[in-house]
Design an enzyme around this catalytic site. Structure first.
Site, mmCIF file in Angstrom:
data_model
loop_
_atom_site.group_PDB
_atom_site.id
_atom_site.type_symbol
_atom_site.label_atom_id
_atom_site.label_comp_id
_atom_site.label_asym_id
_atom_site.label_seq_id
_atom_site.Cartn_x
_atom_site.Cartn_y
_atom_site.Cartn_z
ATOM 1 N N PRO A 1 -12.396 0.640 -0.564
ATOM 2 C CG PRO A 1 -11.643 0.322 -2.747
ATOM 3 C CD PRO A 1 -12.528 1.187 -1.925
ATOM 4 C CE LYS B 1 -11.078 -4.866 7.953
ATOM 5 N NZ LYS B 1 -10.284 -6.066 7.712
ATOM 6 C CE1 TYR C 1 -2.700 -3.231 1.921
ATOM 7 C CE2 TYR C 1 -4.283 -1.635 1.095
ATOM 8 C CZ TYR C 1 -3.995 -2.899 1.557
ATOM 9 O OH TYR C 1 -5.003 -3.837 1.658
#
Ligand code: RFL
Ligand code: PHB
Length: 389
Positions: free
Chosen positions: A292, A296, A200
């Site tokens: 997103p 979850k 990420y």
């Protein structure tokens, strides 16, 4: 026609609920407006919490997931050019399962077919009636004919744009919503992932995510303004943009190829309260949407179905409605925690057009604190692997 529960929508929420009810001897019919091929063609989520893994095992579809899915014990956060590993397994003792939503749907469809469960695909103009009384009905059209099903309960598992939530009188429902000023442009490609775990990234050009579906299939995303059009993004332009937001090692490891799918998804947080209206229950995206970033969406659909299936099964098996009466309250308590986490992950990782210098420094401080504090990393890890239910 008559059945105990009509389930509207054959996404993961509807299929999982249908399978758990069938296994417990509660008959149900699923009505889906699209074809099975269309449903299977939608590329969406990729990360399952242990709770969702357990639910799929309970539904009898664990074998293929355990054979083809991959356990991930951590992921990387990339900011200021540096990667920091979040050791999910070390911090919480638990990992997540990387297994695509398409595969989950595929497994649930196969299991339903094997158990003889009825799913009506391409059911048009589904409408729900009399759910505030004791004898609800669901109507739909198929092949030019109108059909009506009498039932005890209706489960609205028909996603954000479905008909069930919209059928509730406005005065009986409260919606909470936040719309973000950007979306995710995603590409699916048959090439090995650039790293063995997810990355990420917070970069000055915007957020990026390097995810994967298998050892040979990768899923990549970049944050884009809502004004962007997917037609303006050639594969080459996408990969150049992704590379520019990664550290040199990750960028060098990117293996490119023709995209199998490319789409832009807007980001939204949304919750409807309550989740029960007489004999109608809402579950999954029909009731709530998360951005997103925290992975979850699909996992919340699974926890809703856990509470709802338990309530329905206890009602039919023991004539005990306490769990069903508690559904809305119990599910919402977990939903709001996942909403908070997804909103927070979104807020620390994306570039917000109106954040200003102050907002940017606060974001940087949040990230620096996060990777320097075991307590903060544990909190992140605990939420990422999924709160208990
Ligand atoms: P779904 O999967 O939307 O399924 C709902 C089903 O209901 C059908 N339907 C109807 N059927 C009959 N009559 C009607 N009137 C109907 N209206 C709708 C639809 O055709 C559909 O088959 O909801 P469900 O089951 O609650 O499952 C939820 C998950 O699908 C969802 O939370 C996640 O996929 C969200 N999501 C993502 N989550 C992640 O964790 N990671 C991701 O990368 C990710 N990407 C995404 C996503 C959701 C997206 N949507 C909804 C726009 C990407 C996209 C594009
Ligand atoms: C995905 O693989 O599609 C994915 C993974 C993690 C996320 C969101 C999407 O947080």
């Amino acid at each position: 026609m008559r059945t105990s529960v009509v389930i509207v929508g054959a996404g993961p929420a509807g299929l999982l609920l249908g399978q758990l009810l069938l296994k417990a001897g509660v008959d149900n019919i699923i009505l889906e407006q699209r074809s099975a091929e269309y449903v299977l063609g939608r590329i969406r989520a990729g990360v399952l919490e242990q709770g969702a893994v357990r639910m799929l095992e309970e539904a009898g579809v664990g074998a293929r997931m355990h054979a083809l899915g991959h356990e991930h014990g951590g992921f990387d956060l990339l900011f200021d050019g540096q990667r920091h590993r979040i050791d999910l397994k070390g911090l919480t003792g638990t990992s997540v399962m990387v297994y695509g939503q398409t595969e989950v749907t595929h497994d649930l469809m196969d299991a339903r077919a094997a158990t003889g469960g009825v799913t009506v695909y391409e059911a048009e103009d589904v409408s729900i009636h009399d759910f505030d009384g004791t004898a609800p009905k669901v109507r739909y059209r198929k092949d030019g004919q109108t059909h009506e099903i009498d039932c005890d309960f209706i489960a609205g598992c028909d996603g954000f744009h479905g008909v069930c939530r919209k059928s509730v009188p406005e005065k009986s429902i409260k919606n909470f919503e936040r719309v973000y000023p950007f979306g995710w442009l995603g590409v699916l490609v048959d090439q090995p992932p650039l790293h063995h775990e997810l990355i990420y990234a917070n970069h000055e050009r915007g957020f990026a995510l390097c995810s994967q579906r298998s050892l040979t299939r990768s899923r990549y995303y970049v944050q884009v303004p809502l004004s962007e059009k997917v037609e303006d993004w050639s594969d080459e332009r996408f990969y150049d943009e992704l590379r520019s937001r990664l550290d040199p090692e990750a960028a060098a490891n990117l293996k490119t190829g023709p995209s199998l799918e490319k789409s832009i998804a807007p980001l939204r947080s949304f919750v409807a309260e309550p989740l029960r209206f007489g004999r109608l229950f809402l579950a999954g995206d029909a009731a709530h949407i998360v951005p997103p970033t925290g992975a979850k969406g699909l996992n919340l659909a699974a926890s809703d179905v856990h509470y709802l299936s338990t309530g329905l099964i206890e009602h039919y098996r023991k004539g005990d409605s306490r769990e069903l009466d508690a559904y809305s309250h119990k599910a919402l308590a977990r939903i709001w925690k996942a909403e908070r986490f997804s909103w927070w992950m979104t807020s620390i990782l994306h570039r917000f057009p109106d954040a200003g210098d102050f907002g940017h420094r606060i974001q940087q401080a949040d990230l620096e604190y996060l990777v320097s504090s075991k307590a903060a990393m544990t909190s992140l890890a605990e939420n990422y692997i999924g709160l208990p239910y």
